[in-house]
Design a protein around this motif. Structure first.
Motif, PDB file in Angstrom:
ATOM      1  N   GLY A   1      28.501 -23.967 -83.438  1.00  0.00           N
ATOM      2  CA  GLY A   1      29.692 -23.310 -83.447  1.00  0.00           C
ATOM      3  C   GLY A   1      29.812 -22.048 -82.700  1.00  0.00           C
ATOM      4  O   GLY A   1      30.766 -21.685 -82.277  1.00  0.00           O
ATOM      5  N   ILE A   2      28.810 -21.433 -82.556  1.00  0.00           N
ATOM      6  CA  ILE A   2      28.763 -19.895 -82.164  1.00  0.00           C
ATOM      7  C   ILE A   2      28.442 -20.117 -80.756  1.00  0.00           C
ATOM      8  O   ILE A   2      27.317 -20.730 -80.509  1.00  0.00           O
ATOM      9  CB  ILE A   2      27.860 -19.171 -82.923  1.00  0.00           C
ATOM     10  N   LYS A   3      29.126 -19.694 -79.619  1.00  0.00           N
ATOM     11  CA  LYS A   3      28.535 -19.660 -78.307  1.00  0.00           C
ATOM     12  C   LYS A   3      28.262 -18.357 -77.513  1.00  0.00           C
ATOM     13  O   LYS A   3      27.572 -18.095 -76.850  1.00  0.00           O
ATOM     14  CB  LYS A   3      29.783 -20.424 -77.322  1.00  0.00           C
ATOM     15  N   SER A   4      29.123 -17.230 -78.343  1.00  0.00           N
ATOM     16  CA  SER A   4      28.842 -15.864 -77.859  1.00  0.00           C
ATOM     17  C   SER A   4      28.718 -14.973 -78.813  1.00  0.00           C
ATOM     18  O   SER A   4      29.782 -15.173 -79.892  1.00  0.00           O
ATOM     19  CB  SER A   4      30.066 -15.581 -76.580  1.00  0.00           C
ATOM     20  N   VAL A   5      28.158 -13.859 -78.733  1.00  0.00           N
ATOM     21  CA  VAL A   5      28.061 -12.605 -79.506  1.00  0.00           C
ATOM     22  C   VAL A   5      28.196 -11.314 -78.576  1.00  0.00           C
ATOM     23  O   VAL A   5      27.583 -11.430 -77.691  1.00  0.00           O
ATOM     24  CB  VAL A   5      26.644 -12.791 -80.089  1.00  0.00           C
ATOM     25  N   MET A   6      28.621 -10.512 -79.392  1.00  0.00           N
ATOM     26  CA  MET A   6      28.730  -9.122 -78.676  1.00  0.00           C
ATOM     27  C   MET A   6      27.901  -8.027 -79.537  1.00  0.00           C
ATOM     28  O   MET A   6      28.122  -8.272 -80.885  1.00  0.00           O
ATOM     29  CB  MET A   6      30.080  -8.323 -78.374  1.00  0.00           C
ATOM     30  N   ILE A   7      26.876  -7.587 -78.997  1.00  0.00           N
ATOM     31  CA  ILE A   7      26.130  -6.773 -80.052  1.00  0.00           C
ATOM     32  C   ILE A   7      26.598  -5.133 -79.555  1.00  0.00           C
ATOM     33  O   ILE A   7      26.493  -4.854 -78.437  1.00  0.00           O
ATOM     34  CB  ILE A   7      24.772  -6.629 -79.784  1.00  0.00           C
ATOM     35  N   VAL A   8      27.049  -4.394 -80.651  1.00  0.00           N
ATOM     36  CA  VAL A   8      27.413  -3.086 -80.277  1.00  0.00           C
ATOM     37  C   VAL A   8      26.371  -2.134 -81.261  1.00  0.00           C
ATOM     38  O   VAL A   8      26.299  -2.155 -82.242  1.00  0.00           O
ATOM     39  CB  VAL A   8      28.803  -2.877 -80.891  1.00  0.00           C
TER      40      VAL A   8
ATOM     41  N   THR B   1      26.582  -6.912 -74.487  1.00  0.00           N
ATOM     42  CA  THR B   1      26.374  -5.698 -75.133  1.00  0.00           C
ATOM     43  C   THR B   1      27.034  -4.651 -75.089  1.00  0.00           C
ATOM     44  O   THR B   1      27.637  -4.629 -73.777  1.00  0.00           O
ATOM     45  CB  THR B   1      24.822  -5.347 -74.866  1.00  0.00           C
ATOM     46  N   ALA B   2      27.057  -3.624 -75.962  1.00  0.00           N
ATOM     47  CA  ALA B   2      27.904  -2.408 -75.715  1.00  0.00           C
ATOM     48  C   ALA B   2      27.123  -1.181 -76.417  1.00  0.00           C
ATOM     49  O   ALA B   2      26.863  -1.469 -77.541  1.00  0.00           O
ATOM     50  CB  ALA B   2      29.265  -2.593 -76.206  1.00  0.00           C
ATOM     51  N   GLU B   3      27.182  -0.074 -75.678  1.00  0.00           N
ATOM     52  CA  GLU B   3      26.493   0.944 -76.581  1.00  0.00           C
ATOM     53  C   GLU B   3      27.190   1.989 -77.334  1.00  0.00           C
ATOM     54  O   GLU B   3      26.550   2.774 -77.814  1.00  0.00           O
ATOM     55  CB  GLU B   3      25.380   1.667 -75.495  1.00  0.00           C
ATOM     56  N   SER B   4      28.424   1.558 -77.457  1.00  0.00           N
ATOM     57  CA  SER B   4      29.340   2.395 -78.284  1.00  0.00           C
ATOM     58  C   SER B   4      30.467   1.428 -78.752  1.00  0.00           C
ATOM     59  O   SER B   4      31.028   0.657 -78.038  1.00  0.00           O
ATOM     60  CB  SER B   4      29.692   3.722 -77.783  1.00  0.00           C
ATOM     61  N   GLY B   5      31.350   1.968 -79.735  1.00  0.00           N
ATOM     62  CA  GLY B   5      32.460   1.424 -80.148  1.00  0.00           C
ATOM     63  C   GLY B   5      33.611   1.371 -79.068  1.00  0.00           C
ATOM     64  O   GLY B   5      34.288   0.571 -79.038  1.00  0.00           O
ATOM     65  N   ALA B   6      33.673   2.631 -78.229  1.00  0.00           N
ATOM     66  CA  ALA B   6      34.532   2.646 -77.181  1.00  0.00           C
ATOM     67  C   ALA B   6      34.210   1.770 -76.177  1.00  0.00           C
ATOM     68  O   ALA B   6      35.259   1.132 -75.416  1.00  0.00           O
ATOM     69  CB  ALA B   6      34.479   4.325 -76.723  1.00  0.00           C
TER      70      ALA B   6
ATOM     71  N   TYR C   1      31.898   7.316 -81.479  1.00  0.00           N
ATOM     72  CA  TYR C   1      32.767   6.049 -81.708  1.00  0.00           C
ATOM     73  C   TYR C   1      31.896   4.890 -82.736  1.00  0.00           C
ATOM     74  O   TYR C   1      31.542   4.006 -82.069  1.00  0.00           O
ATOM     75  CB  TYR C   1      33.258   5.315 -80.265  1.00  0.00           C
ATOM     76  N   ASP C   2      31.770   5.320 -83.914  1.00  0.00           N
ATOM     77  CA  ASP C   2      30.840   4.559 -84.962  1.00  0.00           C
ATOM     78  C   ASP C   2      31.533   3.496 -85.427  1.00  0.00           C
ATOM     79  O   ASP C   2      32.583   3.091 -84.815  1.00  0.00           O
ATOM     80  CB  ASP C   2      30.385   5.430 -85.931  1.00  0.00           C
TER      81      ASP C   2
END
Length: 186
Positions: free
Chosen positions: A61-68, A91-96, A120-121
């Motif tokens: 059911g899961i195809k994609s994930v974003m890791i922050v 991937t993203a290195e901050s909330g912003a 941007y926690d």
């Protein structure tokens, strides 16, 4: 198995492979180890391989994930593991940065959000996510060494959909995502 003694900051190299293992911080019960390897060589923790490893089973059911996450090493290890589980990973290195990507059209099925980032926690990010019509219903799971109460972040519709303590067990995370990622939060 080769057993070798090393002191702090000493390394072991594997000629011709581009792999180097360096002792970063020895301790009484744990040793912090740095591993440098070419991007095409997956680096996994041994217990994942020993417990059935990554195999070919993908997270249903899961195809994609974003890791922050602001910790590049943690993000790279988790991203590598989830890619071996046949997931697309952003991937993203901050909330912003995550908000910018999400508002620009990134559409992951799930966001894994580090709650303790210097800028941007996680608390800021979850507030931004829940206040935007574009991202308000996105499944978001917190990843943190703190308790939810310490950070004043609710679990539920106005906050995160679940909380995973660090150190993260990626195999448990993948199994949990398979079971609950699309459950409706009440």
């Amino acid at each position: 198995m080769l057993v070798i003694s090393r002191k702090n900051e000493e390394s072991i190299c594997f000629p011709g492979t581009g792999i180097e293992v360096r002792i970063l911080r020895p301790g009484p019960s744990k040793v912090r180890v740095g591993i440098k390897a070419p991007p095409e060589i997956p680096v996994l923790r041994g217990e994942l391989e020993l417990n059935g490893g990554v195999g070919d089973a993908e997270v249903a059911g899961i195809k994609s994930v974003m890791i922050v996450d602001d910790n590049w090493n943690e993000m790279k290890l988790l991203a590598g593991y989830l890619r071996l589980k046949k997931l697309e990973v952003q991937t993203a290195e901050s909330g912003a940065v995550a908000m910018e990507q999400l508002l620009s059209g990134a559409t992951p099925d799930v966001v894994l959000l580090d709650m303790m980032m210097p800028e941007y926690d996680g608390a800021w990010t979850i507030n931004q996510l829940r206040s935007s019509p574009v991202t308000e219903k996105l499944k978001v799971f917190a990843v943190s060494g703190c308790d939810p109460d310490e950070l004043n972040v609710p679990i539920g519709p106005s906050g995160v959909d679940g909380w995973y303590p660090k150190p993260l067990n990626p195999e448990k995370l993948a199994n949990d995502l398979q079971r609950q990622a699309f459950l409706v939060t009440t």
